[in-house]
Design a protein around this motif. Sequence first.
Motif, PDB file in Angstrom:
ATOM      1  N   PHE A   5       8.918  53.592  45.877  1.00  0.00           N
ATOM      2  CA  PHE A   5      10.014  54.548  45.973  1.00  0.00           C
ATOM      3  C   PHE A   5       9.521  55.865  45.410  1.00  0.00           C
ATOM      4  O   PHE A   5       8.479  55.932  44.759  1.00  0.00           O
ATOM      5  CB  PHE A   5      11.274  54.043  45.244  1.00  0.00           C
ATOM      6  CG  PHE A   5      11.098  53.860  43.763  1.00  0.00           C
ATOM      7  CD1 PHE A   5      11.529  54.826  42.873  1.00  0.00           C
ATOM      8  CD2 PHE A   5      10.496  52.720  43.257  1.00  0.00           C
ATOM      9  CE1 PHE A   5      11.373  54.659  41.506  1.00  0.00           C
ATOM     10  CE2 PHE A   5      10.341  52.533  41.893  1.00  0.00           C
ATOM     11  CZ  PHE A   5      10.773  53.515  41.013  1.00  0.00           C
ATOM     12  N   PRO A  37      11.844  49.432  43.510  1.00  0.00           N
ATOM     13  CA  PRO A  37      12.283  49.846  44.846  1.00  0.00           C
ATOM     14  C   PRO A  37      13.638  49.216  45.196  1.00  0.00           C
ATOM     15  O   PRO A  37      13.958  48.102  44.761  1.00  0.00           O
ATOM     16  CB  PRO A  37      11.187  49.316  45.765  1.00  0.00           C
ATOM     17  CG  PRO A  37       9.978  49.241  44.893  1.00  0.00           C
ATOM     18  CD  PRO A  37      10.492  48.859  43.544  1.00  0.00           C
ATOM     19  N   ASN A  38      14.435  49.954  45.942  1.00  0.00           N
ATOM     20  CA  ASN A  38      15.755  49.528  46.414  1.00  0.00           C
ATOM     21  C   ASN A  38      16.758  49.313  45.283  1.00  0.00           C
ATOM     22  O   ASN A  38      17.696  48.533  45.416  1.00  0.00           O
ATOM     23  CB  ASN A  38      15.645  48.272  47.288  1.00  0.00           C
ATOM     24  CG  ASN A  38      14.738  48.507  48.474  1.00  0.00           C
ATOM     25  OD1 ASN A  38      14.891  49.508  49.180  1.00  0.00           O
ATOM     26  ND2 ASN A  38      13.780  47.624  48.677  1.00  0.00           N
ATOM     27  N   SER A  40      19.923  49.962  42.942  1.00  0.00           N
ATOM     28  CA  SER A  40      21.254  50.473  43.264  1.00  0.00           C
ATOM     29  C   SER A  40      21.423  51.884  42.685  1.00  0.00           C
ATOM     30  O   SER A  40      20.692  52.297  41.789  1.00  0.00           O
ATOM     31  CB  SER A  40      22.334  49.539  42.694  1.00  0.00           C
ATOM     32  OG  SER A  40      22.224  49.457  41.300  1.00  0.00           O
ATOM     33  N   ASP A  73      19.087  56.216  47.263  1.00  0.00           N
ATOM     34  CA  ASP A  73      18.290  56.178  48.499  1.00  0.00           C
ATOM     35  C   ASP A  73      16.789  56.067  48.226  1.00  0.00           C
ATOM     36  O   ASP A  73      15.982  56.809  48.788  1.00  0.00           O
ATOM     37  CB  ASP A  73      18.563  57.409  49.369  1.00  0.00           C
ATOM     38  CG  ASP A  73      19.986  57.445  49.885  1.00  0.00           C
ATOM     39  OD1 ASP A  73      20.582  56.357  50.071  1.00  0.00           O
ATOM     40  OD2 ASP A  73      20.515  58.550  50.099  1.00  0.00           O
ATOM     41  N   ASN A  74      16.412  55.140  47.343  1.00  0.00           N
ATOM     42  CA  ASN A  74      14.998  54.883  47.031  1.00  0.00           C
ATOM     43  C   ASN A  74      14.277  56.105  46.451  1.00  0.00           C
ATOM     44  O   ASN A  74      13.066  56.266  46.635  1.00  0.00           O
ATOM     45  CB  ASN A  74      14.258  54.337  48.246  1.00  0.00           C
ATOM     46  CG  ASN A  74      13.753  52.937  47.997  1.00  0.00           C
ATOM     47  OD1 ASN A  74      14.030  52.315  46.973  1.00  0.00           O
ATOM     48  ND2 ASN A  74      12.982  52.430  48.925  1.00  0.00           N
TER      49      ASN A  74
END
Length: 135
Positions: A5, A37-38, A40, A73-74
């Motif tokens: 990310f 990564p990813n 919240s 959004d990463n």
Amino acid sequence: MAGTFSLQIVSPEGNVLKEDVEFVVLPGGAGELGILPNHSALIAGLDVGVIRYTKNGDIKRAAITGGFVEVVDNTATVLADTAELAEAIDLTRAVEAKERAVKRLAARNNEIDVRRAEYALRRAAARISASSDNK
């Protein structure tokens, strides 16, 4: 690799870092925050300390003196009061700043701004930690 990310570190002086990373640990106000990564969406306050981030398996560091992080959004965006990458820190100067702060705190007279001296000590310690761990 499990994914990456974007990590961006920005201070009033400008952009300090923009890298794709695998993991980041931030000095949160209530303890360390780990971001993968990813993650919240998140907004959190940051304290004086060291940011550790992993890029291509290597751990890198930066010293900050507080601010905020936004994760969406990463992308993790750090808005720092001040920020320095470990390789840009002058270790000798940081050690001297720490020694000055310790002397001020030891004096404890009415002319000393204790909160300012404590802040200077924490900032110097973060810079030393970021720089020393990097070598």
